[in-house]
Write a protein that holds these residues in place. Structure first.
Motif, PDB file in Angstrom:
ATOM      1  N   VAL A   1      21.996  29.017 -10.854  1.00  0.00           N
ATOM      2  CA  VAL A   1      20.931  28.054 -10.556  1.00  0.00           C
ATOM      3  C   VAL A   1      20.804  27.869  -9.046  1.00  0.00           C
ATOM      4  N   GLN A   2      21.945  27.843  -8.351  1.00  0.00           N
ATOM      5  CA  GLN A   2      21.922  27.741  -6.887  1.00  0.00           C
ATOM      6  C   GLN A   2      21.135  28.898  -6.282  1.00  0.00           C
ATOM      7  N   GLU A   3      21.385  30.106  -6.772  1.00  0.00           N
ATOM      8  CA  GLU A   3      20.701  31.289  -6.252  1.00  0.00           C
ATOM      9  C   GLU A   3      19.203  31.226  -6.561  1.00  0.00           C
ATOM     10  N   MET A   4      18.878  30.773  -7.761  1.00  0.00           N
ATOM     11  CA  MET A   4      17.466  30.698  -8.144  1.00  0.00           C
ATOM     12  C   MET A   4      16.716  29.686  -7.286  1.00  0.00           C
ATOM     13  N   LEU A   5      17.353  28.547  -7.009  1.00  0.00           N
ATOM     14  CA  LEU A   5      16.703  27.508  -6.224  1.00  0.00           C
ATOM     15  C   LEU A   5      16.684  27.820  -4.726  1.00  0.00           C
ATOM     16  N   GLY A   6      17.544  28.720  -4.288  1.00  0.00           N
ATOM     17  CA  GLY A   6      17.610  29.044  -2.872  1.00  0.00           C
ATOM     18  C   GLY A   6      18.350  28.010  -2.063  1.00  0.00           C
ATOM     19  N   HIS A   7      19.315  27.310  -2.698  1.00  0.00           N
ATOM     20  CA  HIS A   7      20.124  26.327  -1.978  1.00  0.00           C
ATOM     21  C   HIS A   7      21.199  27.022  -1.158  1.00  0.00           C
ATOM     22  N   ALA A   8      21.345  26.625   0.102  1.00  0.00           N
ATOM     23  CA  ALA A   8      22.393  27.206   0.938  1.00  0.00           C
ATOM     24  C   ALA A   8      23.761  26.709   0.506  1.00  0.00           C
ATOM     25  N   SER A   9      23.822  25.485  -0.002  1.00  0.00           N
ATOM     26  CA  SER A   9      25.097  24.879  -0.386  1.00  0.00           C
ATOM     27  C   SER A   9      25.119  24.610  -1.889  1.00  0.00           C
TER      28      SER A   9
ATOM     29  N   ALA B   1      15.520  22.807 -12.799  1.00  0.00           N
ATOM     30  CA  ALA B   1      16.949  22.923 -12.510  1.00  0.00           C
ATOM     31  C   ALA B   1      17.790  22.188 -13.543  1.00  0.00           C
ATOM     32  N   THR B   2      17.369  20.986 -13.895  1.00  0.00           N
ATOM     33  CA  THR B   2      18.107  20.184 -14.866  1.00  0.00           C
ATOM     34  C   THR B   2      18.090  20.838 -16.242  1.00  0.00           C
ATOM     35  N   HIS B   3      16.935  21.356 -16.635  1.00  0.00           N
ATOM     36  CA  HIS B   3      16.834  21.983 -17.950  1.00  0.00           C
ATOM     37  C   HIS B   3      17.658  23.263 -18.018  1.00  0.00           C
ATOM     38  N   LEU B   4      17.733  23.987 -16.918  1.00  0.00           N
ATOM     39  CA  LEU B   4      18.582  25.185 -16.882  1.00  0.00           C
ATOM     40  C   LEU B   4      20.042  24.822 -17.111  1.00  0.00           C
ATOM     41  N   LEU B   5      20.514  23.794 -16.418  1.00  0.00           N
ATOM     42  CA  LEU B   5      21.910  23.382 -16.566  1.00  0.00           C
ATOM     43  C   LEU B   5      22.156  22.774 -17.946  1.00  0.00           C
TER      44      LEU B   5
ATOM     45  N   LEU C   1       5.618  26.749 -10.615  1.00  0.00           N
ATOM     46  CA  LEU C   1       6.452  25.668 -10.075  1.00  0.00           C
ATOM     47  C   LEU C   1       7.604  25.350 -11.009  1.00  0.00           C
ATOM     48  N   TYR C   2       7.318  25.311 -12.308  1.00  0.00           N
ATOM     49  CA  TYR C   2       8.356  24.993 -13.285  1.00  0.00           C
ATOM     50  C   TYR C   2       9.130  26.245 -13.725  1.00  0.00           C
ATOM     51  N   GLY C   3       8.407  27.320 -14.039  1.00  0.00           N
ATOM     52  CA  GLY C   3       9.048  28.517 -14.570  1.00  0.00           C
ATOM     53  C   GLY C   3       9.942  29.225 -13.579  1.00  0.00           C
ATOM     54  N   ALA C   4       9.593  29.162 -12.286  1.00  0.00           N
ATOM     55  CA  ALA C   4      10.403  29.800 -11.258  1.00  0.00           C
ATOM     56  C   ALA C   4      11.086  28.797 -10.347  1.00  0.00           C
ATOM     57  N   ALA C   5      10.927  27.498 -10.631  1.00  0.00           N
ATOM     58  CA  ALA C   5      11.558  26.411  -9.865  1.00  0.00           C
ATOM     59  C   ALA C   5      11.278  26.545  -8.367  1.00  0.00           C
TER      60      ALA C   5
ATOM     61  N   VAL D   1       9.965  35.218  -2.977  1.00  0.00           N
ATOM     62  CA  VAL D   1       9.558  34.039  -2.213  1.00  0.00           C
ATOM     63  C   VAL D   1      10.311  33.976  -0.893  1.00  0.00           C
ATOM     64  N   VAL D   2       9.694  33.325   0.080  1.00  0.00           N
ATOM     65  CA  VAL D   2      10.321  33.080   1.373  1.00  0.00           C
ATOM     66  C   VAL D   2      10.653  31.593   1.424  1.00  0.00           C
ATOM     67  N   GLY D   3      11.948  31.267   1.413  1.00  0.00           N
ATOM     68  CA  GLY D   3      12.388  29.884   1.363  1.00  0.00           C
ATOM     69  C   GLY D   3      12.735  29.332   2.727  1.00  0.00           C
ATOM     70  N   LYS D   4      13.556  28.300   2.743  1.00  0.00           N
ATOM     71  CA  LYS D   4      13.953  27.653   3.986  1.00  0.00           C
ATOM     72  C   LYS D   4      14.725  28.635   4.860  1.00  0.00           C
ATOM     73  N   GLY D   5      14.522  28.524   6.171  1.00  0.00           N
ATOM     74  CA  GLY D   5      15.184  29.433   7.090  1.00  0.00           C
ATOM     75  C   GLY D   5      14.671  30.846   6.999  1.00  0.00           C
ATOM     76  N   SER D   6      13.454  31.022   6.445  1.00  0.00           N
ATOM     77  CA  SER D   6      12.820  32.339   6.280  1.00  0.00           C
ATOM     78  C   SER D   6      13.667  33.288   5.438  1.00  0.00           C
ATOM     79  N   LYS D   7      14.465  32.718   4.542  1.00  0.00           N
ATOM     80  CA  LYS D   7      15.297  33.544   3.663  1.00  0.00           C
ATOM     81  C   LYS D   7      14.512  33.942   2.416  1.00  0.00           C
ATOM     82  N   GLU D   8      14.552  35.246   2.126  1.00  0.00           N
ATOM     83  CA  GLU D   8      13.858  35.744   0.945  1.00  0.00           C
ATOM     84  C   GLU D   8      14.782  35.748  -0.262  1.00  0.00           C
ATOM     85  N   ARG D   9      14.212  35.516  -1.434  1.00  0.00           N
ATOM     86  CA  ARG D   9      14.945  35.676  -2.683  1.00  0.00           C
ATOM     87  C   ARG D   9      13.955  36.107  -3.764  1.00  0.00           C
ATOM     88  N   VAL D  10      14.476  36.722  -4.795  1.00  0.00           N
ATOM     89  CA  VAL D  10      13.659  37.170  -5.920  1.00  0.00           C
ATOM     90  C   VAL D  10      13.999  36.299  -7.122  1.00  0.00           C
TER      91      VAL D  10
END
Length: 299
Positions: free
Chosen positions: A265-273, A252-256, A144-148, A171-180
């Motif tokens: 960080v956006q890509e790691m979290l899987g944020h669309a925006s 996320a905060t510690h990364l920034l 949860l923490y290491g991979a956010a 992982v499979v995130g929101k909208g069934s989008k996969e990311r590594v």
């Protein structure tokens, strides 16, 4: 078409056509059922903007947050747009419905030293007694923490989602989008210990390929993760108002804070925006301002 029947049809549309996650469909259905509870089961054509405004106003009188009002507004606008496109209504009553402005809420963030103490204690306790549940909990916390990760992403992991050689998890995130997503050495150690000594003790014939398992061998559910995080992280923060998102927010905060690029960080979290990720820059700015006020002689 009556409102309750339309709500069921819309939920099926969201699940089958738009392929939204079951949790998202439940959230839409919950908002629309609240509308139905307020107005009964009229024909869709009987609903107008004044009825919708009254419904939202009643929610404000009951203390609904602006984020809740914004979500409900978006829900009914999507619902009536679908109903209009499907020919169930001649006029969309939600077109002039104004979405309340969302307030930005800074996420609760645990300091790196506090999290280090909690995570190290969990791993040490698991290593000491070798209990399968303790090993699983240590691995879950580290991921949860290491991979956010979001809690739904964590619970949805399968054994083959993990790539130990590259220290990444798919992982499979929101909208069934996969990311590594990468994870660090502590998470790798906790995960390896769980896979070697924890999961084999929990697995049952019907466990399938689920990575994290409950005491009876089924896939670990989100409620159990919430309870585990609250039990293990709450005392360190002095509050019960913590959950899996506290670890994601903190990561996320510690990364920034550590100089990570915002888009990475956006890509790691899987944020669309990117705007969603930028809230964490406000957390860092608040910390900087607080430190400045305390330490600078001209503050």
């Amino acid at each position: 078409m009556r409102l309750t029947a339309a709500v069921d049809a819309y939920a099926e549309h969201l699940a089958r056509v738009r392929r939204l996650s079951p949790a998202t469909v439940r959230a839409y259905r919950s908002d629309l059922r609240d509308l139905s509870a307020a107005v009964g089961d009229p024909d869709l054509g009987e609903l107008d903007i004044e009825i919708l405004r009254d419904w939202l106003w009643a929610a404000t009188q009951h203390g609904a947050a602006r984020t809740t009002l914004a979500r409900r507004t978006a829900t009914v606008r999507g619902f009536f747009a679908w109903a209009h496109d499907a020919g169930h209504i001649a006029v969309d009553p939600s077109l002039r419905l104004v979405t309340p402005k969302r307030g930005r809420t800074l996420p609760a963030v645990a300091s790196a030293p506090v999290l280090a103490d909690v995570l190290n204690a969990a791993r040490e306790a698991a290593a000491a007694d070798g209990d399968a549940i303790a090993l699983r909990d240590a691995a879950a916390l580290e991921l949860l923490y290491g991979a956010a990760l979001r809690v739904s992403e964590l619970c949805g992991l399968d054994v083959d989602s993990v790539d130990p050689e590259n220290a990444t998890v798919r992982v499979v995130g929101k909208g069934s989008k996969e990311r590594v997503v990468p994870y660090g050495r502590p998470a790798a150690q906790a995960l390896d210990a769980y896979l070697v000594r924890g999961r084999p003790a929990l697995v049952r014939d019907d466990s399938g390929r689920a990575l994290l398992l409950g005491a009876r061998g089924a896939r670990l559910n989100t409620r159990s993760v919430y309870e585990m995080v609250r039990r293990m992280l709450g005392p360190a923060l002095g509050t019960d108002a913590v959950g899996p998102h506290s670890l994601r927010h903190s990561a996320a905060t510690h990364l920034l804070d550590g100089g990570a690029d915002l888009r990475a960080v956006q890509e790691m979290l899987g944020h669309a925006s990117l705007g969603t990720t930028q809230i964490y820059t406000h957390v860092s700015t608040e910390r900087l301002a607080a430190s400045y006020r305390l330490a600078h002689p001209r503050a």
